[in-house]
Design an enzyme around this catalytic site. Structure first.
Site, mmCIF file in Angstrom:
data_model
loop_
_atom_site.group_PDB
_atom_site.id
_atom_site.type_symbol
_atom_site.label_atom_id
_atom_site.label_comp_id
_atom_site.label_asym_id
_atom_site.label_seq_id
_atom_site.Cartn_x
_atom_site.Cartn_y
_atom_site.Cartn_z
ATOM 1 N N ALA A 16 -5.213 8.878 4.437
ATOM 2 C CA ALA A 16 -5.535 7.781 5.356
ATOM 3 C C ALA A 16 -6.101 6.605 4.572
ATOM 4 O O ALA A 16 -7.254 6.632 4.142
ATOM 5 C CB ALA A 16 -6.535 8.248 6.411
ATOM 6 N N GLY A 17 -5.280 5.588 4.383
ATOM 7 C CA GLY A 17 -5.701 4.408 3.642
ATOM 8 C C GLY A 17 -6.500 3.452 4.508
ATOM 9 O O GLY A 17 -6.770 3.719 5.686
ATOM 10 N N ALA B 144 -5.719 0.622 5.996
ATOM 11 C CA ALA B 144 -5.053 0.143 7.214
ATOM 12 C C ALA B 144 -5.097 1.201 8.311
ATOM 13 O O ALA B 144 -5.330 0.890 9.485
ATOM 14 C CB ALA B 144 -3.613 -0.253 6.913
ATOM 15 N N THR B 145 -4.870 2.467 7.940
ATOM 16 C CA THR B 145 -4.938 3.556 8.919
ATOM 17 C C THR B 145 -6.322 3.627 9.545
ATOM 18 O O THR B 145 -6.478 3.723 10.767
ATOM 19 C CB THR B 145 -4.600 4.904 8.250
ATOM 20 N N ARG B 146 -7.347 3.568 8.714
ATOM 21 C CA ARG B 146 -8.721 3.670 9.206
ATOM 22 C C ARG B 146 -9.107 2.468 10.070
ATOM 23 O O ARG B 146 -9.850 2.598 11.040
ATOM 24 C CB ARG B 146 -9.683 3.817 8.024
ATOM 25 N N ASN C 120 -7.133 0.836 11.969
ATOM 26 C CA ASN C 120 -6.308 0.777 13.183
ATOM 27 C C ASN C 120 -6.449 2.014 14.068
ATOM 28 O O ASN C 120 -5.566 2.316 14.857
ATOM 29 C CB ASN C 120 -4.834 0.614 12.811
ATOM 30 N N ILE D 290 2.164 3.112 2.470
ATOM 31 C CA ILE D 290 3.332 3.065 3.353
ATOM 32 C C ILE D 290 4.420 2.197 2.741
ATOM 33 O O ILE D 290 5.588 2.593 2.640
ATOM 34 C CB ILE D 290 2.937 2.523 4.744
ATOM 35 N N CYS E 244 2.166 7.811 13.200
ATOM 36 C CA CYS E 244 2.568 9.066 12.558
ATOM 37 C C CYS E 244 2.440 10.225 13.543
ATOM 38 O O CYS E 244 3.331 11.073 13.645
ATOM 39 C CB CYS E 244 1.736 9.320 11.304
ATOM 40 N N GLY F 49 0.818 -1.207 0.000
ATOM 41 C CA GLY F 49 0.000 0.000 0.000
ATOM 42 C C GLY F 49 0.853 1.258 0.000
ATOM 43 O O GLY F 49 2.032 1.232 -0.372
#
Length: 296
Positions: free
Chosen positions: A165-166, A168-170, A172, A18, A132, A16
């Site tokens: 914010a992809g 995985a970010t959402r 987690n 990152i 981050c 992705g």
């Protein structure tokens, strides 16, 4: 091949935003090289980019490394917190150093400007890059605590572009908050901490901005300001887009400080400073591993 010509071989799990930005940064490093880029879908943008760069790719995720452990020395896990827990169980017996880009908090927290040398000297092979917001706020909070180690409460609020914010970010967000708060306590000694993440849908997208609020009794603003500015310069060595927007300012019984992070634009847009700062931090600590191994 002499040690001066050797590079640490990096494997990246997760194709992705990152993972792909880490790939570009790794390829540009003088002391690192990517020897395996593993995801799940050959048709993803990240996999296509890696293929264009001539990097060995796999759609088998971590299994690509488990099938050939000799393919890399260090593993960047750019998947999810839940996935990392299982990945570590499988990677730990292989004696790999794993740089965890997720908020899984399995290994020791690392903020390069504060404790990179310490965590590498400890022999910890699972290194967690916090979050981050942690990478942007904790150095400032740590600088404040160096002047006032007795403060009881600190709050950090990070605002990032929603576009950065992809999935995985959402997925987690709860882990993000918990990990950031735990790391804040570790690096400041504060009794109470609070972390907030705001996904801003504004168009055009905003740069990442983080505000740190510290509750301090009779703060020495001049000393805090000097410590914060020194820390900002330390961060700029590996995060060029890190900027002090609001110097330490007294607001009632709180000291307020704001920083902004602009990305390098290596793979991601410049507004994705939130992703850039954690990736720059991961590259910085991995280059230190290379320096320890090969003297460069």
């Amino acid at each position: 091949m002499t040690n001066l010509n050797k590079k640490v071989r990096v494997g990246i799990i997760g194709s992705g935003n990152i993972g792909t930005d880490l790939l570009i940064k790794t390829m540009r490093s003088e002391s690192l090289t990517c020897t395996i880029f593993a995801g799940r879908n050959f048709n993803s943008a990240g996999m296509k980019r890696a293929n264009e760069l001539g990097v060995h790719i796999s759609d088998r995720g971590i299994q690509a490394i488990l099938d050939d452990p000799s393919i890399c020395d260090v593993v960047f896990d750019a998947t999810s917190a839940q996935a990392h827990i299982e990945h570590w169980r499988e990677l730990e017996p292989l004696d790999k150093t794993v740089i965890d880009m997720t908020p899984a908090k399995v290994g020791g927290f690392c903020i390069p400007a504060i404790n990179a040398e310490e965590i590498l000297a400890s022999g910890n092979r699972n290194i967690n890059m916090v979050t981050c917001g942690g990478q942007s706020s904790i150095p400032i909070a740590n600088a404040i605590s160096s002047v006032h180690p007795e403060f009881e409460y600190i709050e950090v609020a990070s605002s990032i572009a929603s576009r950065s914010a992809g999935p995985a970010t959402r997925a987690n967000l709860d882990e993000y908050i918990d990990t950031t708060e735990k790391a804040l306590k570790q690096f400041t000694g504060a009794q109470r901490t609070k972390a907030i993440l705001i996904l801003n849908p504004a168009v055009p997208p905003i740069d990442m901005q983080t505000t740190i609020y510290a509750k301090i009794d009779r703060p020495n603003i001049a000393a805090i300001d000097a410590a914060v500015r020194e820390m900002v310069e330390r961060l700029k060595r590996y995060v060029p887009g890190y900027q002090l927007v609001l110097p330490p300012t007294l607001d009632g019984n709180r000291v307020v400080t704001t920083v902004k992070v602009m990305g390098n634009g290596d793979y991601l847009p410049q507004y994705a400073g939130n992703l850039d700062i954690i990736n720059c931090a991961a590259i910085a600590v991995t280059e230190m591993i290379s320096s320890l191994r090969y003297g460069k």
